[in-house]
Write a protein that holds these residues in place. Structure first.
Motif, mmCIF file in Angstrom:
data_model
loop_
_atom_site.group_PDB
_atom_site.id
_atom_site.type_symbol
_atom_site.label_atom_id
_atom_site.label_comp_id
_atom_site.label_asym_id
_atom_site.label_seq_id
_atom_site.Cartn_x
_atom_site.Cartn_y
_atom_site.Cartn_z
ATOM 1 N N SER A 165 48.494 62.126 32.739
ATOM 2 C CA SER A 165 48.347 62.485 31.842
ATOM 3 C C SER A 165 46.976 62.654 30.838
ATOM 4 C CB SER A 165 49.492 62.609 30.711
ATOM 5 O OG SER A 165 49.218 62.570 29.486
ATOM 6 N N HIS A 166 46.392 61.738 31.279
ATOM 7 C CA HIS A 166 45.446 60.901 30.818
ATOM 8 C C HIS A 166 44.994 59.502 31.509
ATOM 9 C CE1 HIS A 166 47.710 59.306 27.716
ATOM 10 N NE2 HIS A 166 47.037 58.498 27.026
ATOM 11 N N PRO A 193 48.435 72.412 31.384
ATOM 12 C CA PRO A 193 48.970 72.868 30.883
ATOM 13 C C PRO A 193 49.887 74.194 30.365
ATOM 14 C CG PRO A 193 47.194 71.227 29.577
ATOM 15 C CD PRO A 193 46.927 72.003 31.197
ATOM 16 N N HIS A 203 50.784 70.631 26.411
ATOM 17 C CA HIS A 203 49.836 69.258 25.168
ATOM 18 C C HIS A 203 50.059 68.650 24.242
ATOM 19 C CE1 HIS A 203 45.873 70.159 26.867
ATOM 20 N NE2 HIS A 203 45.872 71.319 26.445
ATOM 21 N N ALA A 211 43.348 64.525 25.353
ATOM 22 C CA ALA A 211 43.755 65.402 25.879
ATOM 23 C C ALA A 211 44.925 64.596 26.766
ATOM 24 C CB ALA A 211 42.588 66.167 27.418
ATOM 25 N N VAL A 271 49.515 65.040 28.177
ATOM 26 C CA VAL A 271 50.685 66.176 28.779
ATOM 27 C C VAL A 271 52.231 65.484 28.228
ATOM 28 C CG1 VAL A 271 49.285 67.480 29.224
ATOM 29 C CG2 VAL A 271 50.059 66.554 31.102
#
Length: 346
Positions: free
Chosen positions: A118-119, A186, A201, A207, A209
């Motif tokens: 995700s990040h 996203p 998001h 950022a 998700v």
């Protein structure tokens, strides 16, 4: 979907303090003695396996089992695909397990996995250099992530990058088991095998998700590292709507988030803007979205296991209260802590 938690702690790995083990052993002995369970073995010398069986059969988990301290990594096995959510330190343990599975003499399946990130905060990628299947060219791993995450990993691990070797020596060339780096967008749905995956998001300092996995008529939502500034978030409610299982960030109590009370013995400080959720907001989200099961995750590494079980009791009470206020039965939502090494089937 068969789901197993290999890491459910947030921010950084947590090693249980020595005093916690001593206290847990003492509590187990006292509880077994009070229940009269130890009398059956008092006249002979039992082996460790017998005692372990007695403990597991007669005591609740909080009196004998540690919750685990690896950072986030979730294994989702479907009939046709292996999907891994996040690459926290739990990925190293999952990697060893996969090595054993895939190298077994009677294993005839594919050596294929899909790793969803995700990040790129450290607690969610720290396991990458220590997951041995990623180094084996016989394996076929696809890494799915937002483009900025892929760019960040390339900057850190591309052998020609000026940043290569700064955090760890592993290069993308060394990770020969990763055959493809696949960017996600996203809101754009994609499919892995027979599993449909949607993303949303999340509110976080970078950022980030949430993922929703739908397979065989079952729905699993994985949402961590998010902050609901005005809970419950309408978009997140719809994303989680009618999920069979929601794993969600519940790192702080509301009083800790507001800076009114400390986490353990630290001084109180506001956590607003840190990008993490409160227990209260997460339970409210689950009730609003008509979720069937809620697993509280991204545990604060400063909490003891006893502190986490207190948090679980608070969440259960809150869920019952919220459901009752809407004239709904308490059994509509099952609330539990996410526990490392725990597995279940949807």
């Amino acid at each position: 979907m068969k789901i197993r938690y290999w890491g459910v702690t947030g921010s950084y790995p947590r090693a249980a303090e020595p005093a916690e083990f001593t206290e847990r052993v003492a509590q187990a002995i006292v509880a077994l003695q009070r229940a009269g369970t130890l009398q059956s073995i008092n006249d002979r010398l039992p082996n460790a396996a017998e005692v372990a069986t007695l403990v597991k059969q007669n005591l609740p988990p909080q009196q004998h089992a540690a919750l685990g301290g690896q950072t986030t990594c979730i294994e989702v096995q479907t009939p046709v695909s292996l999907i891994i959510l996040y690459a926290g330190t739990g990925l190293s343990d999952l990697g060893r397990d996969l090595e054993c599975r895939w190298s077994a003499a009677d294993y005839s399946g594919q050596r294929v996995a899909h790793l969803l990130l995700s990040h790129a905060h450290m607690d969610h990628v720290q396991g990458l250099p220590f997951a041995m299947p990623l180094y084996d060219p016989a394996n076929h791993v696809t890494l799915h992530a937002l483009q900025p995450v892929l760019d960040g990993l390339a900057a850190l691990m591309n052998e020609h990058s000026t940043l290569q070797g700064i955090l760890f020596p592993t290069t993308t060339t060394m990770l020969a088991g990763i055959k493809q780096y696949q960017p996600i967008q996203p809101g754009k749905q994609f499919v892995i095998g027979a599993t449909t995956i949607d993303s949303l998001h999340l509110h976080h300092p970078t950022a980030c998700v949430a993922y929703r996995l739908t397979s065989g008529g079952k729905k699993f939502v994985f949402a961590t590292d998010f902050e609901q500034t005005v809970p419950p978030d309408p978009k997140l409610i719809e994303f989680c709507r009618d999920a069979d299982l929601l794993y969600a960030d519940a790192q702080f109590l509301q009083s800790e988030y507001d800076g009114q009370t400390p986490v353990r013995d630290e001084r109180p400080v506001s956590r607003a803007g840190w990008g993490h959720s409160t227990v209260e907001a997460t339970v409210e989200l689950a009730v609003a979205a008509c979720v069937r099961r809620l697993h509280l995750g991204h545990h604060d590494p400063r909490r003891t296991d006893a502190g986490l079980y207190d948090l679980e009791r608070h969440a259960k009470t809150l869920a019952i209260r919220l459901l009752k206020s809407q004239n709904l039965p308490a059994k509509l939502l099952q609330v539990e802590l996410a526990r490392q090494a725990e597995s279940g089937v949807l």
